[in-house]
Structure formats: C-alpha cells, structure tokens
Design a protein around this motif. Sequence first.
Motif, PDB file in Angstrom:
ATOM      1  N   TYR A  66       6.504  -6.568  -6.637  1.00  0.00           N
ATOM      2  CA  TYR A  66       7.378  -7.740  -6.991  1.00  0.00           C
ATOM      3  C   TYR A  66       8.082  -7.967  -5.130  1.00  0.00           C
ATOM      4  CZ  TYR A  66      10.668 -11.237  -8.831  1.00  0.00           C
ATOM      5  OH  TYR A  66      10.945 -12.619  -8.667  1.00  0.00           O
ATOM      6  N   ASP A  67       8.483  -7.534  -4.548  1.00  0.00           N
ATOM      7  CA  ASP A  67       9.301  -7.448  -3.165  1.00  0.00           C
ATOM      8  C   ASP A  67       8.505  -8.441  -2.817  1.00  0.00           C
ATOM      9  OD1 ASP A  67      12.089  -7.237  -5.169  1.00  0.00           O
ATOM     10  OD2 ASP A  67      12.062  -5.053  -3.692  1.00  0.00           O
ATOM     11  N   GLN A  68       6.957  -7.259  -1.917  1.00  0.00           N
ATOM     12  CA  GLN A  68       6.557  -8.003  -1.041  1.00  0.00           C
ATOM     13  C   GLN A  68       6.001  -9.259  -1.312  1.00  0.00           C
ATOM     14  OE1 GLN A  68       3.894  -5.300   0.035  1.00  0.00           O
ATOM     15  NE2 GLN A  68       2.798  -6.266   1.146  1.00  0.00           N
ATOM     16  N   PHE A  69       4.877  -9.516  -2.785  1.00  0.00           N
ATOM     17  CA  PHE A  69       4.437 -10.639  -2.915  1.00  0.00           C
ATOM     18  C   PHE A  69       5.013 -11.797  -4.113  1.00  0.00           C
ATOM     19  CE2 PHE A  69       1.277  -7.189  -1.938  1.00  0.00           C
ATOM     20  CZ  PHE A  69       0.841  -7.437  -1.213  1.00  0.00           C
ATOM     21  N   GLY A  70       6.407 -11.311  -4.748  1.00  0.00           N
ATOM     22  CA  GLY A  70       6.761 -11.723  -5.758  1.00  0.00           C
ATOM     23  C   GLY A  70       5.637 -12.123  -7.246  1.00  0.00           C
ATOM     24  N   GLN A 246       2.020   1.428   7.660  1.00  0.00           N
ATOM     25  CA  GLN A 246       2.753   2.803   6.827  1.00  0.00           C
ATOM     26  C   GLN A 246       1.826   3.535   6.185  1.00  0.00           C
ATOM     27  OE1 GLN A 246       6.190   4.181   8.529  1.00  0.00           O
ATOM     28  NE2 GLN A 246       5.557   2.372  10.477  1.00  0.00           N
ATOM     29  N   PRO A 247       2.944   4.381   5.947  1.00  0.00           N
ATOM     30  CA  PRO A 247       2.106   5.113   4.386  1.00  0.00           C
ATOM     31  C   PRO A 247       2.729   4.309   3.363  1.00  0.00           C
ATOM     32  CG  PRO A 247       2.559   6.622   5.536  1.00  0.00           C
ATOM     33  CD  PRO A 247       3.592   5.577   6.021  1.00  0.00           C
ATOM     34  N   GLY A 248       1.872   4.125   2.396  1.00  0.00           N
ATOM     35  CA  GLY A 248       2.315   3.056   0.696  1.00  0.00           C
ATOM     36  C   GLY A 248       1.749   1.899   0.986  1.00  0.00           C
ATOM     37  N   THR A 249       1.983   0.780   2.580  1.00  0.00           N
ATOM     38  CA  THR A 249       1.954  -0.481   2.318  1.00  0.00           C
ATOM     39  C   THR A 249       0.541  -0.604   1.203  1.00  0.00           C
ATOM     40  OG1 THR A 249       2.386  -0.273   4.946  1.00  0.00           O
ATOM     41  CG2 THR A 249       1.743  -2.025   3.960  1.00  0.00           C
ATOM     42  N   ASN A 250       1.388  -2.262   0.703  1.00  0.00           N
ATOM     43  CA  ASN A 250       0.218  -3.044   0.135  1.00  0.00           C
ATOM     44  C   ASN A 250      -0.233  -4.095   0.997  1.00  0.00           C
ATOM     45  OD1 ASN A 250       0.582  -1.469  -2.264  1.00  0.00           O
ATOM     46  ND2 ASN A 250       3.372  -2.547  -2.518  1.00  0.00           N
ATOM     47  N   PHE A 251      -1.587  -3.983   0.663  1.00  0.00           N
ATOM     48  CA  PHE A 251      -1.895  -5.505   1.042  1.00  0.00           C
ATOM     49  C   PHE A 251      -2.322  -6.656  -0.170  1.00  0.00           C
ATOM     50  CE2 PHE A 251      -2.067  -2.312   4.351  1.00  0.00           C
ATOM     51  CZ  PHE A 251      -1.280  -3.253   5.609  1.00  0.00           C
ATOM     52  N   LYS A 252      -2.030  -7.289  -0.500  1.00  0.00           N
ATOM     53  CA  LYS A 252      -2.967  -8.933  -1.010  1.00  0.00           C
ATOM     54  C   LYS A 252      -4.623  -9.296  -0.436  1.00  0.00           C
ATOM     55  CE  LYS A 252      -0.509 -12.941  -2.434  1.00  0.00           C
ATOM     56  NZ  LYS A 252       0.043 -13.247  -2.249  1.00  0.00           N
ATOM     57  N   ASP A 264      -9.698 -20.471 -14.620  1.00  0.00           N
ATOM     58  CA  ASP A 264     -10.520 -20.370 -13.618  1.00  0.00           C
ATOM     59  C   ASP A 264      -9.747 -19.833 -12.478  1.00  0.00           C
ATOM     60  OD1 ASP A 264     -12.428 -21.175 -15.010  1.00  0.00           O
ATOM     61  OD2 ASP A 264     -13.130 -23.325 -14.037  1.00  0.00           O
ATOM     62  N   GLU A 265      -8.312 -19.605 -12.279  1.00  0.00           N
ATOM     63  CA  GLU A 265      -8.149 -19.361 -11.997  1.00  0.00           C
ATOM     64  C   GLU A 265      -7.432 -17.474 -11.605  1.00  0.00           C
ATOM     65  OE1 GLU A 265      -3.052 -19.404  -9.964  1.00  0.00           O
ATOM     66  OE2 GLU A 265      -4.254 -21.390 -11.116  1.00  0.00           O
ATOM     67  N   ARG A 266      -7.722 -16.960 -10.725  1.00  0.00           N
ATOM     68  CA  ARG A 266      -7.653 -15.400 -10.735  1.00  0.00           C
ATOM     69  C   ARG A 266      -6.741 -14.988 -10.065  1.00  0.00           C
ATOM     70  NH1 ARG A 266     -13.740 -14.097  -8.355  1.00  0.00           N
ATOM     71  NH2 ARG A 266     -12.593 -11.438  -8.703  1.00  0.00           N
ATOM     72  N   GLY A 267      -6.547 -13.552 -10.009  1.00  0.00           N
ATOM     73  CA  GLY A 267      -5.127 -12.906  -9.570  1.00  0.00           C
ATOM     74  C   GLY A 267      -6.189 -12.806  -8.544  1.00  0.00           C
ATOM     75  N   PRO A 268      -4.409 -11.738  -7.381  1.00  0.00           N
ATOM     76  CA  PRO A 268      -5.247 -10.960  -6.557  1.00  0.00           C
ATOM     77  C   PRO A 268      -5.839  -9.226  -6.846  1.00  0.00           C
ATOM     78  CG  PRO A 268      -2.660 -11.198  -6.253  1.00  0.00           C
ATOM     79  CD  PRO A 268      -3.528 -11.858  -7.366  1.00  0.00           C
ATOM     80  N   GLN A 269      -6.420  -8.869  -5.697  1.00  0.00           N
ATOM     81  CA  GLN A 269      -5.836  -7.700  -6.135  1.00  0.00           C
ATOM     82  C   GLN A 269      -5.244  -6.702  -4.765  1.00  0.00           C
ATOM     83  OE1 GLN A 269      -9.719  -6.277  -5.304  1.00  0.00           O
ATOM     84  NE2 GLN A 269      -9.576  -4.321  -3.956  1.00  0.00           N
ATOM     85  N   ILE A 270      -5.239  -6.554  -5.359  1.00  0.00           N
ATOM     86  CA  ILE A 270      -3.616  -5.115  -4.235  1.00  0.00           C
ATOM     87  C   ILE A 270      -4.176  -4.066  -3.659  1.00  0.00           C
ATOM     88  CG2 ILE A 270      -1.285  -4.872  -4.649  1.00  0.00           C
ATOM     89  CD1 ILE A 270      -1.256  -7.260  -5.346  1.00  0.00           C
ATOM     90  N   VAL A 271      -4.762  -3.958  -2.990  1.00  0.00           N
ATOM     91  CA  VAL A 271      -4.703  -2.428  -1.564  1.00  0.00           C
ATOM     92  C   VAL A 271      -3.771  -1.653  -1.159  1.00  0.00           C
ATOM     93  CG1 VAL A 271      -6.575  -1.745  -0.436  1.00  0.00           C
ATOM     94  CG2 VAL A 271      -6.900  -4.090  -1.520  1.00  0.00           C
ATOM     95  N   VAL A 273      -2.541   1.480   0.652  1.00  0.00           N
ATOM     96  CA  VAL A 273      -2.918   2.009   2.095  1.00  0.00           C
ATOM     97  C   VAL A 273      -2.303   3.128   2.476  1.00  0.00           C
ATOM     98  CG1 VAL A 273      -2.821   2.484   5.228  1.00  0.00           C
ATOM     99  CG2 VAL A 273      -3.500   0.058   3.555  1.00  0.00           C
ATOM    100  N   ASN A 274      -3.213   4.216   1.654  1.00  0.00           N
ATOM    101  CA  ASN A 274      -2.688   5.615   2.208  1.00  0.00           C
ATOM    102  C   ASN A 274      -2.955   6.334   3.924  1.00  0.00           C
ATOM    103  OD1 ASN A 274      -1.990   6.102  -0.288  1.00  0.00           O
ATOM    104  ND2 ASN A 274      -4.449   6.288  -1.344  1.00  0.00           N
ATOM    105  N   VAL A 275      -2.317   7.032   4.294  1.00  0.00           N
ATOM    106  CA  VAL A 275      -2.669   7.213   5.574  1.00  0.00           C
ATOM    107  C   VAL A 275      -2.907   8.807   5.485  1.00  0.00           C
ATOM    108  CG1 VAL A 275      -1.933   8.170   8.183  1.00  0.00           C
ATOM    109  CG2 VAL A 275      -0.515   5.553   6.485  1.00  0.00           C
ATOM    110  N   GLU A 276      -3.108   9.746   6.239  1.00  0.00           N
ATOM    111  CA  GLU A 276      -4.008  10.512   6.198  1.00  0.00           C
ATOM    112  C   GLU A 276      -2.952  11.493   7.267  1.00  0.00           C
ATOM    113  OE1 GLU A 276      -8.065  13.528   5.484  1.00  0.00           O
ATOM    114  OE2 GLU A 276      -8.186  11.874   6.602  1.00  0.00           O
ATOM    115  N   ILE A 277      -2.759  12.336   6.788  1.00  0.00           N
ATOM    116  CA  ILE A 277      -2.097  13.682   8.416  1.00  0.00           C
ATOM    117  C   ILE A 277      -2.622  14.646   8.360  1.00  0.00           C
ATOM    118  CG2 ILE A 277       0.026  14.558   9.521  1.00  0.00           C
ATOM    119  CD1 ILE A 277       0.348  10.976   8.179  1.00  0.00           C
ATOM    120  N   PRO A 278      -3.316  14.828   9.701  1.00  0.00           N
ATOM    121  CA  PRO A 278      -3.869  15.945   9.560  1.00  0.00           C
ATOM    122  C   PRO A 278      -3.088  17.908   9.878  1.00  0.00           C
ATOM    123  CG  PRO A 278      -3.201  14.971  12.449  1.00  0.00           C
ATOM    124  CD  PRO A 278      -2.650  14.002  10.760  1.00  0.00           C
ATOM    125  N   LYS A 279      -3.344  18.014   8.863  1.00  0.00           N
ATOM    126  CA  LYS A 279      -2.992  19.568   8.912  1.00  0.00           C
ATOM    127  C   LYS A 279      -3.196  20.830   9.811  1.00  0.00           C
ATOM    128  CE  LYS A 279      -3.440  18.917   3.886  1.00  0.00           C
ATOM    129  NZ  LYS A 279      -3.957  19.589   2.635  1.00  0.00           N
TER     130      LYS A 279
END
Length: 301
Positions: A66-70, A246-252, A264-271, A273-279
Amino acid sequence: MSKRDYYEVLGVQKGASDDEIKKAFRKLAVKYHPDKNPGDKEAEAKFKEANEAYSVLSDKTKRARYDQFGHAGVGGAGGGDPFGGGNPFGGAYSYGGQSFNFDFGGGGLDDILGAMFGFGGGGFRGARRGRDLQTSITIDFKEAIFGTSKTIRVDGKDIKLKIPAGIYDGQRIRLNGKGGEAPQEGGQRGDLYVEIRVRAHKTLTREGDLILSEVTIPMVDAVLGCEVDVETVDGQITMKVPAGTQPGTNFKLSGHGAPRLGSDERGPQIVTVNVEIPKNLNRKQRELMEEFRGAKRGIFG
C-alpha cells in the motif's frame, strides 16, 4: 467515489507504529460499531471503512504494498468483499444472457422461513415448490480469471453454466428454476446451487483483484540490473529489474491482475523480487568480493 487514504481514515501518520495503528482502530471501532449505533448508516459506513484500513495497515506485507502502490497494491479493497460492499451472502447478477445469483452460503430469510415451515429447504414460495439442489464444479485458475462455460449434469439433465470472469474460489452460483421438479402440477421448480472451486496455480496466487508472484535473481543481477521473464495469466512477459534492486522489492504490472465481477477493468500483478545470495564461493569469486569490499570502504571511508 475514490477511497480515502487508509492512514487518514485511522487518523495516524504514515510512519505510525503497529501499536499506534491498533489503538487508533480500537478507538474508531468502539465509536462507530453497529451495535452501539443501530440503524445509523453513516456510522456503519465509517466502521466498515476503518475495518478495511486496519486490515491492510496491520499486515506488514499489505502495508508495504500500500505504501508503494496505494490502493492498487492491495486489490482496491484490502482483499475484502469482492463486490466492494453490500450483502456478502448473495447478489443478483446477469452474464451472457444468463440470469443467476451469487450465494456465499450464508442463508437468508427465505431459507429460515423455509426451514421453519418445511417449504422445500430453501424458499418461502409455497408447498408446491421443488427441492433446491446443490452441486460443485472445479475450474482452473485462469478460467476463474477470464470466465468460462461448462456443462454440468444434475438430476439426469445437462445444464450449460456460464461462469463470469473474476469469480472467487468458494462462491456459489444460484440458477433459478434449475433445481428439483415440483411435487405437484403447476408448482415451481427449485433452484440449483453450484459451488465454484478453483484449482491452485503453481506460481500465481490471488488476493482480491491482485495476482501475486515471485521471481528470484542472482545477487549480481540485483546489483547490476537485468531483465527477467515473469509468468502471468496472459503469458510470459519480460520485466526490467533496475540496478541496485533490494531483496523483497515489489514491482507492479498494470492490467495483468484479476477483473472485478461485472467489470472489464483488471487489477495489477505484483511481482516480489527475491535475491539469491551465493553460499559457496570459489577462490576467484571470493577474491572479487574482497576486492569489491575494499573498494567500497575506500569510496565511503
């Protein structure tokens, strides 16, 4: 009518703590609760508005979106009533020339009267009314998003069922006059209740008119930026991930979500992003990382 800002509804600042949000909601809930204001429609509306705001701001994941996309980041209504208000137990609807009612299994006055006086278990329509029948049908995730037609067999007869785009898992469709035959000549047939079950998708989930998904990218791609393939109900699309993500960033992804029933109106898809840290780093990789760490210290002191 546009929705009010959820922070404004609760009367708190955007950076309010969880405790401040909880206290603000309790204060409004006590003031506007329907039990304290019987018959007061304005108070009922304010209580509902406060409850919706709290359901979002008290959830860390929803609040971040909500803070990012309302409001678009929380399905437009906090993932609550799919009809955006009104009676949650049913509602008249017309789709493709087929008249039916949605029913959430709550039972209404007709059902109560029918149970009391024995009128066919579902309708106060006279003793000659046929029995109400129930069945269920399972559809795919994408069929629930875009709508579909199915043929169901009930009581030895085939019935074509049109399922509208945006239907929810667990909703029931009531088909008037498609139930059991009347026991006496001249009586009305009962109704048919069809429960819609939606199969889970492997990678997509739904929350109101939002579709949620996740992608995982290597750390280097998060630092330098990249393009990543994202699965949507409309097919695979390419999404740009900017440098420094950054890890956990949301994209609309606008317009790739679910439709609201009757629109007929559709909402968005929220993606997310997880970041893989090599072990396990090999020697060369470790040397490069140490070099990067040293360079960073030199730049920032």
